[in-house]
Scaffold this motif. Structure first.
Motif, PDB file in Angstrom:
ATOM      1  N   PHE A  44       0.711  -1.244  -0.139  1.00 27.35           N
ATOM      2  CA  PHE A  44      -0.125  -0.006   0.052  1.00 27.35           C
ATOM      3  C   PHE A  44       1.060   1.213   0.009  1.00 27.35           C
ATOM      4  N   LEU A  45       0.472   2.229  -0.843  1.00 31.76           N
ATOM      5  CA  LEU A  45       0.955   3.728  -0.781  1.00 31.76           C
ATOM      6  C   LEU A  45      -0.165   4.604  -0.931  1.00 31.76           C
ATOM      7  N   ASN A  46      -0.932   4.629   0.034  1.00 31.35           N
ATOM      8  CA  ASN A  46      -2.296   4.999  -0.016  1.00 31.35           C
ATOM      9  C   ASN A  46      -2.800   6.074   1.089  1.00 31.35           C
ATOM     10  N   GLY A  47      -4.108   6.623   0.928  1.00 33.91           N
ATOM     11  CA  GLY A  47      -4.532   7.534   1.957  1.00 33.91           C
ATOM     12  C   GLY A  47      -4.086   8.758   2.388  1.00 33.91           C
ATOM     13  N   PHE A  48      -3.267   9.208   1.788  1.00 35.14           N
ATOM     14  CA  PHE A  48      -2.445  10.525   2.283  1.00 35.14           C
ATOM     15  C   PHE A  48      -3.232  11.808   2.755  1.00 35.14           C
ATOM     16  N   SER A  49      -4.549  11.622   2.305  1.00 39.35           N
ATOM     17  CA  SER A  49      -5.497  12.873   2.739  1.00 39.35           C
ATOM     18  C   SER A  49      -4.975  14.143   2.629  1.00 39.35           C
ATOM     19  N   GLY A  50      -4.237  14.472   1.538  1.00 40.73           N
ATOM     20  CA  GLY A  50      -3.795  15.983   1.440  1.00 40.73           C
ATOM     21  C   GLY A  50      -2.284  16.063   1.811  1.00 40.73           C
ATOM     22  N   HIS A  51      -1.701  15.248   2.689  1.00 45.19           N
ATOM     23  CA  HIS A  51      -0.265  15.258   3.039  1.00 45.19           C
ATOM     24  C   HIS A  51       0.575  14.466   2.109  1.00 45.19           C
ATOM     25  N   GLY A  52      -0.027  13.883   0.955  1.00 40.31           N
ATOM     26  CA  GLY A  52       0.917  13.194  -0.130  1.00 40.31           C
ATOM     27  C   GLY A  52       2.052  13.967  -0.554  1.00 40.31           C
ATOM     28  N   LEU A  53       2.158  14.979  -1.311  1.00 40.14           N
ATOM     29  CA  LEU A  53       3.226  15.551  -1.864  1.00 40.14           C
ATOM     30  C   LEU A  53       4.414  15.826  -1.095  1.00 40.14           C
ATOM     31  N   GLN A  54       4.086  16.330   0.204  1.00 42.39           N
ATOM     32  CA  GLN A  54       5.278  16.681   0.969  1.00 42.39           C
ATOM     33  C   GLN A  54       5.831  15.426   1.702  1.00 42.39           C
ATOM     34  N   GLN A  55       5.109  14.342   1.914  1.00 40.61           N
ATOM     35  CA  GLN A  55       5.651  13.221   2.327  1.00 40.61           C
ATOM     36  C   GLN A  55       6.303  12.356   1.246  1.00 40.61           C
ATOM     37  N   SER A  56       6.167  12.466  -0.024  1.00 45.34           N
ATOM     38  CA  SER A  56       6.673  11.651  -0.914  1.00 45.34           C
ATOM     39  C   SER A  56       8.046  11.394  -0.950  1.00 45.34           C
ATOM     40  N   PRO A  57       9.235  12.281  -0.594  1.00 46.23           N
ATOM     41  CA  PRO A  57      10.486  11.947  -0.209  1.00 46.23           C
ATOM     42  C   PRO A  57      10.744  10.836   0.559  1.00 46.23           C
ATOM     43  N   ALA A  58      10.261  11.068   1.956  1.00 48.17           N
ATOM     44  CA  ALA A  58      10.598  10.104   3.045  1.00 48.17           C
ATOM     45  C   ALA A  58       9.800   8.833   2.662  1.00 48.17           C
ATOM     46  N   ILE A  59       8.548   9.169   2.406  1.00 51.30           N
ATOM     47  CA  ILE A  59       7.716   7.596   2.249  1.00 51.30           C
ATOM     48  C   ILE A  59       8.281   6.746   1.045  1.00 51.30           C
ATOM     49  N   GLY A  60       8.430   7.451  -0.025  1.00 53.29           N
ATOM     50  CA  GLY A  60       8.834   6.730  -1.204  1.00 53.29           C
ATOM     51  C   GLY A  60      10.125   5.980  -0.862  1.00 53.29           C
ATOM     52  N   ARG A  61      11.305   6.689  -0.123  1.00 54.56           N
ATOM     53  CA  ARG A  61      12.418   6.041   0.390  1.00 54.56           C
ATOM     54  C   ARG A  61      11.985   4.726   1.114  1.00 54.56           C
ATOM     55  N   GLY A  62      11.045   5.103   2.071  1.00 51.39           N
ATOM     56  CA  GLY A  62      10.935   3.919   3.035  1.00 51.39           C
ATOM     57  C   GLY A  62      10.174   2.774   2.482  1.00 51.39           C
ATOM     58  N   THR A  63       9.314   3.150   1.634  1.00 45.97           N
ATOM     59  CA  THR A  63       8.491   1.806   0.921  1.00 45.97           C
ATOM     60  C   THR A  63       9.740   1.048   0.112  1.00 45.97           C
ATOM     61  N   ALA A  64      10.495   1.795  -0.584  1.00 45.43           N
ATOM     62  CA  ALA A  64      11.614   1.362  -1.388  1.00 45.43           C
ATOM     63  C   ALA A  64      12.415   0.269  -0.398  1.00 45.43           C
ATOM     64  N   GLU A  65      12.755   0.889   0.483  1.00 47.61           N
ATOM     65  CA  GLU A  65      13.652  -0.029   1.637  1.00 47.61           C
ATOM     66  C   GLU A  65      12.682  -1.286   1.861  1.00 47.61           C
ATOM     67  N   LEU A  66      11.460  -1.056   2.183  1.00 43.64           N
ATOM     68  CA  LEU A  66      10.575  -2.269   2.639  1.00 43.64           C
ATOM     69  C   LEU A  66      10.687  -3.253   1.436  1.00 43.64           C
ATOM     70  N   ILE A  67      10.555  -2.848   0.308  1.00 47.67           N
ATOM     71  CA  ILE A  67      10.465  -3.691  -0.873  1.00 47.67           C
ATOM     72  C   ILE A  67      11.692  -4.394  -1.084  1.00 47.67           C
ATOM     73  N   ALA A  68      13.012  -3.791  -1.084  1.00 50.94           N
ATOM     74  CA  ALA A  68      14.217  -3.971  -1.299  1.00 50.94           C
ATOM     75  C   ALA A  68      14.748  -4.911  -0.079  1.00 50.94           C
ATOM     76  N   TYR A  69      14.631  -4.665   1.012  1.00 53.83           N
ATOM     77  CA  TYR A  69      15.277  -5.137   2.000  1.00 53.83           C
ATOM     78  C   TYR A  69      14.240  -6.106   3.239  1.00 53.83           C
ATOM     79  N   GLY A  70      13.006  -5.790   3.069  1.00 55.12           N
ATOM     80  CA  GLY A  70      12.116  -6.245   3.858  1.00 55.12           C
ATOM     81  C   GLY A  70      11.900  -5.650   5.130  1.00 55.12           C
TER      82      GLY A  70
END
Length: 400
Positions: free
Chosen positions: A347-373
């Motif tokens: 899931f990368l969902n439900g940001f309720s208006g916070h999405g753009l500002q949170q995209s650097p950190a959450i994009g990075r974190g989700t990439a870590e989750l996929i790459a490293y578990g």
């Protein structure tokens, strides 16, 4: 519609707007991750994407530590954008115009809540000031503060940035690093016999793609994507209105992004001003419903801004639009990570208006989750889907 180059991908991302592209780019930066990535985007013009309707602001004025940390990294990313993009001379520098958010409280209870939030933010390094009405008037004499008791304001790493350029370079750099984007639409997902894995996706063009991981980055359409995997989730499209207006008497200094007790917010926007709000009846809408209710300006927005800033009694709307929040109806915060049963559905969902500002950190974190578990730089587990299944809310008081 283009035909995918492969019939199997390690990661298939459903949606190529800010989150699909942030994740795609971050995955290419993960050491030892060399998987094939496919981004499926139904509308490569992004005309109706929430990303295209964003107001491109960032704030540290949250009440939960992880949200504050997310925004602090977001500000670091914006300030050092070219460096993060490999010091490529083609990449522009991004400016962060730190006029800050100004929260205004008109009740003792709200003032006390702002004071508590300011103390949390300051403990984490944010420069938020808790201000009396007199202090606000000294800094911004154009406000009418007759009903205001206190406010919170932060002029450090909080304000406006060019989110469109950030999004553009996420896409460009992802492509340069081998991410494949196609104009198509996911219409179905096939699960294994146990229902514990998405084995393949089917595209509108007819292609069937096997996949290692499927990522739901569908913005307001998140529910439709999840339902293909037999998953229900509390994300719905909700309308948000934005107005750009000119003032007959421009203010003599920048207008902070002012969060008025009326529910209207407004700020400087170059030589003009921007205002926004939800409708009075904040209802779920159809994915393609972008109809404008013109009465909202006359009945809600203009009375609020003219009351708070008397100089705005004479203004002219020069542009307006409706966008959709990907609104998490449970707690208006992100839903991240893997599903509790369908293990390769992310899931990368439900940001309720916070999405753009949170995209650097959450994009990075989700990439870590996929790459490293696992999350490695910032623990985002509080946003996990498990809280949706259990009905446990993520507590964040500063939701606009």
């Amino acid at each position: 519609m283009a035909v995918p180059h492969q019939n199997s991908y390690d990661v298939v991302i459903v949606g190529g707007a800010i989150y699909g592209s942030s994740l795609a780019w971050w995955l290419t930066t993960m050491p030892n991750f060399n998987g094939k990535i496919l981004v499926v985007e139904r509308d490569p013009s992004y005309t109706f994407a929430s990303t295209s309707h964003t107001n491109s602001c960032i704030r540290q004025q949250f009440t939960n530590e992880v949200n504050i940390r997310i925004s602090q990294f977001g500000a670091e990313f914006i300030r050092n954008f070219r460096s993060f993009m490999g010091d490529d001379p083609e990449v522009p520098e991004l400016a962060l115009q730190s006029f800050g958010y100004m929260y205004l409280a008109d009740t003792p209870e709200f003032a006390a809540s702002l004071k508590e939030a300011q103390q949390i933010q300051m403990s984490l390094g944010a420069q938020t000031r808790h201000m009396s009405a007199a202090e606000i008037a000294d800094d911004y004499p154009f406000y009418n503060l007759d009903d205001i008791i206190a406010g919170n304001h932060n002029k450090v790493n909080e304000g406006y940035f060019d989110g469109g350029t950030m999004f553009d370079w996420f896409k460009r750099m992802a492509r340069r690093r081998g991410v494949e984007y196609i104009h198509d639409e996911v219409t179905a997902m096939t699960l294994n016999a146990a229902g514990t894995n998405v084995d393949s996706i089917t595209l509108k063009s007819g292609a069937q793609i096997t996949c290692g991981t499927v990522v739901n980055a569908s913005g307001p359409r998140a529910l439709a994507t999840a339902q293909m995997a037999g998953i229900e989730m509390p994300v719905r499209p909700r309308k948000r209105y934005t107005f750009i207006f000119d003032a007959a008497k421009p203010l003599d200094r920048d207008l902070p992004l002012t969060i008025d007790p009326s529910g209207v917010h407004f700020r400087t926007d170059g030589r003009y001003y921007m205002a926004g709000c939800p409708p009075d009846e904040d209802l779920d809408v159809a994915y393609d419903d972008f109809a404008v209710d013109h009465s909202i300006w006359e009945n809600k927005v203009w009375p609020a801004i003219a009351t708070r800033v008397p100089a705005f009694e004479q203004v002219k709307v020069i542009n307006e639009w409706v966008g959709h929040y990907a609104y998490n109806t449970i707690d208006q915060n992100a839903i991240l990570g893997t599903h509790d049963k369908v293990a390769n559905f992310v899931f990368l969902n439900g940001f309720s208006g916070h999405g753009l500002q949170q995209s650097p950190a959450i994009g990075r974190g989700t990439a870590e989750l996929i790459a490293y578990g696992e999350y490695r730089t910032l623990d985002l587990s509080q946003f996990g889907f498990a809280r949706v299944a259990s009905g446990q809310k993520f507590l964040e008081k500063a939701v606009i």
